[in-house]
Every structure is written in C-alpha cells, then in structure tokens.
Design a protein around this motif. Sequence first.
Motif, PDB file in Angstrom:
ATOM      1  N   UNK A  66       0.668  -1.036   0.002  1.00 52.82           N
ATOM      2  CA  UNK A  66      -0.047   0.030   0.062  1.00 52.82           C
ATOM      3  C   UNK A  66       0.812   1.256  -0.053  1.00 52.82           C
ATOM      4  N   UNK A  67       1.955   1.378   0.823  1.00 55.27           N
ATOM      5  CA  UNK A  67       2.996   2.666   0.855  1.00 55.27           C
ATOM      6  C   UNK A  67       3.495   2.811  -0.414  1.00 55.27           C
ATOM      7  N   UNK A  68       3.903   1.647  -1.052  1.00 53.16           N
ATOM      8  CA  UNK A  68       4.560   1.762  -2.337  1.00 53.16           C
ATOM      9  C   UNK A  68       3.901   2.155  -3.417  1.00 53.16           C
ATOM     10  N   UNK A  69       2.441   1.760  -3.340  1.00 47.78           N
ATOM     11  CA  UNK A  69       1.685   2.201  -4.431  1.00 47.78           C
ATOM     12  C   UNK A  69       1.291   3.566  -4.276  1.00 47.78           C
ATOM     13  N   UNK A  70       0.990   3.974  -3.100  1.00 48.24           N
ATOM     14  CA  UNK A  70       0.745   5.524  -2.732  1.00 48.24           C
ATOM     15  C   UNK A  70       2.012   6.300  -3.197  1.00 48.24           C
ATOM     16  N   UNK A  71       3.293   6.041  -3.015  1.00 51.39           N
ATOM     17  CA  UNK A  71       4.094   6.759  -3.298  1.00 51.39           C
ATOM     18  C   UNK A  71       4.589   6.811  -4.755  1.00 51.39           C
ATOM     19  N   UNK A  72       4.190   5.719  -5.247  1.00 54.65           N
ATOM     20  CA  UNK A  72       4.395   5.720  -6.755  1.00 54.65           C
ATOM     21  C   UNK A  72       3.072   6.624  -7.750  1.00 54.65           C
ATOM     22  N   UNK A  73       2.229   7.076  -6.773  1.00 55.56           N
ATOM     23  CA  UNK A  73       1.127   7.792  -7.258  1.00 55.56           C
ATOM     24  C   UNK A  73      -0.135   7.410  -7.640  1.00 55.56           C
ATOM     25  N   UNK A  74      -0.338   6.201  -7.143  1.00 58.16           N
ATOM     26  CA  UNK A  74      -1.623   5.343  -7.333  1.00 58.16           C
ATOM     27  C   UNK A  74      -2.736   5.763  -6.391  1.00 58.16           C
ATOM     28  N   UNK A  75      -3.817   5.788  -6.647  1.00 56.00           N
ATOM     29  CA  UNK A  75      -4.835   5.781  -5.873  1.00 56.00           C
ATOM     30  C   UNK A  75      -5.077   4.356  -5.304  1.00 56.00           C
ATOM     31  N   UNK A  76      -5.339   4.209  -4.025  1.00 57.34           N
ATOM     32  CA  UNK A  76      -5.508   2.693  -3.279  1.00 57.34           C
ATOM     33  C   UNK A  76      -6.601   2.710  -2.719  1.00 57.34           C
ATOM     34  N   UNK A  77      -7.594   1.780  -2.966  1.00 53.08           N
ATOM     35  CA  UNK A  77      -8.736   1.652  -2.193  1.00 53.08           C
ATOM     36  C   UNK A  77      -8.613   0.284  -1.566  1.00 53.08           C
ATOM     37  N   UNK A  78      -9.411   0.095  -0.333  1.00 52.89           N
ATOM     38  CA  UNK A  78      -9.203  -0.988   0.358  1.00 52.89           C
ATOM     39  C   UNK A  78     -10.929  -1.510   0.764  1.00 52.89           C
ATOM     40  N   UNK A  79     -11.056  -2.779   1.051  1.00 54.00           N
ATOM     41  CA  UNK A  79     -12.384  -3.225   1.533  1.00 54.00           C
ATOM     42  C   UNK A  79     -12.743  -3.116   2.924  1.00 54.00           C
ATOM     43  N   UNK A  80     -14.068  -2.814   3.142  1.00 52.91           N
ATOM     44  CA  UNK A  80     -14.483  -3.341   4.553  1.00 52.91           C
ATOM     45  C   UNK A  80     -15.707  -4.350   4.061  1.00 52.91           C
ATOM     46  N   UNK A  81     -15.894  -5.405   4.944  1.00 56.61           N
ATOM     47  CA  UNK A  81     -16.711  -6.311   4.913  1.00 56.61           C
ATOM     48  C   UNK A  81     -18.138  -5.931   5.623  1.00 56.61           C
ATOM     49  N   UNK A  82     -19.157  -5.817   5.075  1.00 53.11           N
ATOM     50  CA  UNK A  82     -20.457  -5.542   5.585  1.00 53.11           C
ATOM     51  C   UNK A  82     -21.020  -6.604   6.250  1.00 53.11           C
ATOM     52  N   UNK A  83     -22.136  -6.592   7.135  1.00 49.44           N
ATOM     53  CA  UNK A  83     -23.009  -7.710   7.573  1.00 49.44           C
ATOM     54  C   UNK A  83     -23.570  -8.445   6.509  1.00 49.44           C
ATOM     55  N   UNK A  84     -23.684  -8.336   5.408  1.00 46.51           N
ATOM     56  CA  UNK A  84     -24.351  -9.093   4.278  1.00 46.51           C
ATOM     57  C   UNK A  84     -23.096  -9.734   3.453  1.00 46.51           C
ATOM     58  N   UNK A  85     -22.121  -9.601   3.761  1.00 47.29           N
ATOM     59  CA  UNK A  85     -20.821 -10.181   2.963  1.00 47.29           C
ATOM     60  C   UNK A  85     -20.552  -9.217   1.767  1.00 47.29           C
ATOM     61  N   UNK A  86     -21.117  -8.125   1.662  1.00 48.34           N
ATOM     62  CA  UNK A  86     -20.692  -7.310   0.625  1.00 48.34           C
ATOM     63  C   UNK A  86     -19.439  -6.461   0.978  1.00 48.34           C
ATOM     64  N   UNK A  87     -18.711  -5.902   0.010  1.00 54.88           N
ATOM     65  CA  UNK A  87     -17.476  -5.388   0.128  1.00 54.88           C
ATOM     66  C   UNK A  87     -17.706  -3.775  -0.124  1.00 54.88           C
ATOM     67  N   UNK A  88     -17.553  -2.901   0.880  1.00 52.20           N
ATOM     68  CA  UNK A  88     -17.604  -1.475   0.633  1.00 52.20           C
ATOM     69  C   UNK A  88     -16.143  -1.159   0.383  1.00 52.20           C
ATOM     70  N   UNK A  89     -15.788  -0.225  -0.275  1.00 60.12           N
ATOM     71  CA  UNK A  89     -14.480   0.435  -0.484  1.00 60.12           C
ATOM     72  C   UNK A  89     -14.273   1.829  -0.050  1.00 60.12           C
ATOM     73  N   UNK A  90     -13.104   2.043   0.606  1.00 55.20           N
ATOM     74  CA  UNK A  90     -12.633   3.316   1.133  1.00 55.20           C
ATOM     75  C   UNK A  90     -11.147   3.569   0.468  1.00 55.20           C
ATOM     76  N   UNK A  91     -10.617   4.780   0.725  1.00 53.45           N
ATOM     77  CA  UNK A  91      -9.281   4.878   0.513  1.00 53.45           C
ATOM     78  C   UNK A  91      -8.339   4.431   1.566  1.00 53.45           C
ATOM     79  N   UNK A  92      -7.204   3.945   1.055  1.00 55.31           N
ATOM     80  CA  UNK A  92      -6.101   3.249   1.906  1.00 55.31           C
ATOM     81  C   UNK A  92      -5.556   4.378   2.839  1.00 55.31           C
ATOM     82  N   UNK A  93      -5.174   3.995   4.158  1.00 55.17           N
ATOM     83  CA  UNK A  93      -4.568   4.844   5.096  1.00 55.17           C
ATOM     84  C   UNK A  93      -3.224   3.983   5.101  1.00 55.17           C
ATOM     85  N   UNK A  94      -1.904   4.736   4.887  1.00 55.01           N
ATOM     86  CA  UNK A  94      -0.636   4.293   5.063  1.00 55.01           C
ATOM     87  C   UNK A  94      -0.292   3.490   6.442  1.00 55.01           C
ATOM     88  N   UNK A  95       0.073   2.225   6.452  1.00 51.70           N
ATOM     89  CA  UNK A  95       0.616   1.885   7.743  1.00 51.70           C
ATOM     90  C   UNK A  95      -0.797   0.941   8.429  1.00 51.70           C
TER      91      UNK A  95
END
Length: 204
Positions: A66-95
């Motif tokens: 994640x840190x390397x992707x952000x440093x290279x200028x990429x937009x990085x998103x990561x999932x959050x698992x909801x109670x119905x097993x759907x994946x919501x997405x939010x921006x990554x936080x380094x570390x």
Amino acid sequence: MNAGRKHDLRHVARARRREIAARMDAGARDAAARAVAEAVLRFVPDPGRVAVYESLPDEPPTGCLVAALLAAGHEVIVPVVLDDFSLEWRYAVPGAGADESTVRRPGRGGRTFRPDEREGWLGVDALAGCDLVVTPGLSVDAHGTRLGQGGGCYDRALRHREPGTPVVTLLHEGEQSTEDLPADPHDVPVDGYVTTTGRVVRLR
C-alpha cells in the motif's frame, strides 16, 4: 459436493498458513512485504487506481505494498466487509492493518455501520474504476481458481470490475495448488498470483 470439499481444503489451507506464518520472524516478514510490493508494482507501471486489502497477521503482508503504491502516485482503495458479506470500499491509510471492521472471518460477514461511519466511502461498485485488483486467498490452482475464506465477498465484488481488469491473489510461497481446486458457477477466476518470494505467475 463442492461445498464439503472446499470446507476440507480450507481447513488444511488455514493450518498450513498458520504454520508458515509462525515460522516467519520479523526479518522474513519484512522481506516478504518488500518482495510482494516490488512484484505487484510491475503490474501497474502508470498511476491508476488499485484495489488491495489490509492483511491479517498470518496473511502475506500488504502494508508495504500500500505504501509503495501510494508513493508511486496510485490511488489505493481497500475493502470493508459488511454484515451481508458485501464489500464497501474506502481509500487506504498508509500503515493500517486489518481490524474488526475489515476482517474476513470464516463463515461470518463483517459488521453493520452507521451512515455517518460510511462518510467518504466509495460504494460497493468502486472496482469499476480500478486498473488492478489484488485479492486475498488461501490458494490458487493452475486455472486461476481461487480458494477464499468461504464468504463469497470477492466473487461478488469482482463482478463490478471492468472486463479485462487483471486480478491477482497474494499467497505465501508454497500455498499454490498443484491440483485442480473445486469451482462453482459463481466463482470468479483470477489472472495470476504473487508469492511472498516475489514470484509472479500469470495464468490467464
């Protein structure tokens, strides 16, 4: 029949993963993190949007990625698992690593979030704008069949990506399957995998 076989394979794969993780000291884990980051970066030479996940302690580490992707200028998103097993997405936080809000627990979904907790999230269809999707998994076979944790989160989420967007799974070296894994009609194959030694295997 597939459900029972997958259950047995997951049991074996989880035990194997625990053993692999237990043998890794801090130096080995740091080396694995760097190897994964360097390998995945080769998939996206130009800045774009990449979906990754925040790894659990026994998974191939993704913090360095994640840190390397952000440093290279990429937009990085990561999932959050909801109670119905759907994946919501939010921006990554380094570390950041996985916590109770993001953890993929066998046989269970995530948790229910209040609307104010989801402010700034990107929706369940955020993979539509990605140039690469990096998934977790317990194993992958030579046909790209991925053995996940059993909730089907990623199989549903991957249907939102644009056709042709590559999907790769991160594995510890030795977790790849030499035999065909059971596949159901809803299972979405991946295009390859990257191991913690930095080995890249393209399958499709």
